[in-house]
Scaffold this active site. Structure first.
Site, short mmCIF file in Angstrom:
data_model
loop_
_atom_site.label_atom_id
_atom_site.label_comp_id
_atom_site.label_asym_id
_atom_site.label_seq_id
_atom_site.Cartn_x
_atom_site.Cartn_y
_atom_site.Cartn_z
N THR A 70 0.84 -1.18 0.00
CA THR A 70 0.00 0.00 0.00
C THR A 70 0.89 1.24 0.00
OG1 THR A 70 -1.92 1.05 1.03
CG2 THR A 70 -0.40 -0.02 2.52
N LYS A 74 4.11 1.02 -3.40
CA LYS A 74 3.72 0.21 -4.56
C LYS A 74 4.76 0.25 -5.69
CE LYS A 74 -1.19 0.25 -3.78
NZ LYS A 74 -2.48 0.12 -4.41
N THR A 172 -2.90 17.19 -17.80
CA THR A 172 -1.69 17.33 -18.61
C THR A 172 -1.81 16.42 -19.83
OG1 THR A 172 -0.52 17.60 -16.52
CG2 THR A 172 0.85 17.25 -18.49
P1 ATR Z 1 -2.39 8.08 -8.38
O1 ATR Z 1 -1.23 7.12 -8.28
O2 ATR Z 1 -3.30 8.04 -7.20
O3 ATR Z 1 -3.13 7.96 -9.67
P2 ATR Z 1 -0.74 10.31 -9.23
O4 ATR Z 1 0.19 9.38 -9.88
O5 ATR Z 1 -0.20 11.44 -8.41
O6 ATR Z 1 -1.76 9.55 -8.26
O7 ATR Z 1 -1.71 10.91 -10.38
C1 ATR Z 1 -2.62 11.89 -10.10
C2 ATR Z 1 -3.53 12.10 -11.30
O8 ATR Z 1 -4.56 12.99 -10.91
C3 ATR Z 1 -2.84 12.75 -12.48
O9 ATR Z 1 -3.44 12.31 -13.66
C4 ATR Z 1 -3.14 14.24 -12.25
O10 ATR Z 1 -3.13 15.04 -13.41
P3 ATR Z 1 -1.73 15.60 -14.03
O11 ATR Z 1 -1.12 14.48 -14.82
O12 ATR Z 1 -2.13 16.74 -14.89
O13 ATR Z 1 -0.90 16.00 -12.85
C5 ATR Z 1 -4.53 14.17 -11.71
N1 ATR Z 1 -4.89 15.30 -10.85
C6 ATR Z 1 -4.49 15.52 -9.58
N2 ATR Z 1 -5.05 16.64 -9.09
C7 ATR Z 1 -5.84 17.15 -10.07
C8 ATR Z 1 -6.69 18.30 -10.19
N3 ATR Z 1 -6.85 19.16 -9.16
N4 ATR Z 1 -7.34 18.48 -11.35
C9 ATR Z 1 -7.19 17.62 -12.37
N5 ATR Z 1 -6.41 16.54 -12.33
C10 ATR Z 1 -5.73 16.29 -11.20
#
Ligand code: ATR
Length: 291
Positions: A70, A74, A172
């Site tokens: 967790t 990971k 992005t």
């Molecule tokens: P996880 O492993 O939980 O998926 P992560 O690898 O940090 O977490 O990925 C976060 C995702 O949420 C990404 O796709 C991010 O978008 P970006 O690639 O543009 O960073 C998205 N994300 C996080 N906060 C966001 C927000 N406020 N609005 C839109 N997208 C968000």
């Protein structure tokens, strides 16, 4: 439930969940209760670990049969495997590691997508009211994944494996494009999502933290756009009913809660650890008692 364990003997299979923090984890509760109820000779421990590599080399005696992983381990766990399942390799993270009985090697898997996909398939079958056909109800469907991080990758690969037409919508664009290219899908930016409706009855999954406590007023897509979807899943589970899910339900979509992802991956992990069918109702009851 945590100490509802079996006696330990020479044949007991030891398991554990590796994380930091770990005190909040519900996995020990549910796996120990499930082992006991199925008479599987195993125990499951919370393992508070700082450095996964040190832990695996120092403490991982052959008596450890399997681990769950967790946050935040990971990705680090993936590097400590002797072999990695191809999907886990693509995702770049593992959720589970099993010691292969024949040669003692540690094999890494990612079950997160299986949990979410199983929950979504169940939702689709329940809403269509048809008896389960042999194929996946996701096959041929447009499957829109919001986010391209670890969870986004897991869901995109999961949908792709089931024959869905994957669309990755990310803030992005470059990350959306990279992931979409790996699953033969289409990439759009999150800002395009409100205007994206090539057809009706699509499936939407949110894997970003948008809408998570304390930002419960936020949602990644307009309510207006939700009418084009037949099912919406939100990986966010605090709160259980996010704004996205509430508005999706009001728009007539079937909703699948983020908690189902965790519950279903627990079923899958139990089956991997024991080779037995998961006692699903018991696991649901234990989780309900411990939340
Ligand atoms: P996880 O492993 O939980 O998926 P992560 O690898 O940090 O977490 O990925 C976060 C995702 O949420 C990404 O796709 C991010 O978008 P970006 O690639 O543009 O960073 C998205 N994300 C996080 N906060 C966001 C927000 N406020 N609005 C839109 N997208 C968000």
């Amino acid at each position: 439930d945590l100490y509802n364990m079996r006696h330990i003997g020479p044949d007991t299979k030891v398991h554990g969940v590796i994380g930091n923090p770990i005190g909040h984890s519900k996995s020990p509760h549910l796996h120990n209760a499930a082992f006991k109820s199925t008479s599987f000779n195993g125990i499951y421990l919370p393992l508070l670990v700082d450095n996964v590599s040190n832990f695996i080399t120092t403490y991982s005696s052959p008596d450890f049969a399997g681990y769950s992983y967790t946050i935040p381990h990971k990705e680090a766990g993936l590097k400590c495997c002797d072999e990695v399942d191809p999907i886990a390799k693509s995702i770049g993270a593992i959720s589970c590691m099993i010691r292969r009985p024949t040669d003692g090697k540690l094999i890494g898997y990612n079950m997160d997508h299986l949990g979410a996909i199983a929950a979504i398939e169940e939702g689709l079958r329940a809403s269509s009211g048809t008896t389960p056909a042999s194929g996946s109800p996701l096959a041929g469907q447009i499957f829109v994944v919001i986010g391209a991080g670890g969870a986004g990758k897991a869901l995109a690969y999961g949908g792709y494996e089931k024959g869905a037409r994957v669309v990755v919508a990310n803030r992005t664009y470059d990350k959306a494009k990279e992931l979409a290219s790996k699953v033969g899908g289409q990439a759009i930016t999150l800002s395009e999502l409100n205007e994206f409706h090539p057809e009706e009855g699509m499936i939407l999954v949110n894997t970003t933290s948008v809408g998570m406590k304390p930002r419960i007023d936020e949602t990644p897509v307009s309510k207006e756009a939700l009418k084009h979807y037949s099912l919406v899943f939100d990986a966010v589970y605090t709160p259980k009913l996010t704004r996205l899910l509430r508005e999706a339900r009001e728009s007539g979509a079937t909703i699948v809660y983020g908690t189902e992802m965790f519950i279903n991956q627990a079923f899958v992990q139990f089956e991997m650890f024991t080779g037995l069918p998961a006692p699903k109702q018991l696991i649901r009851d234990v989780l309900a008692r411990n939340t």
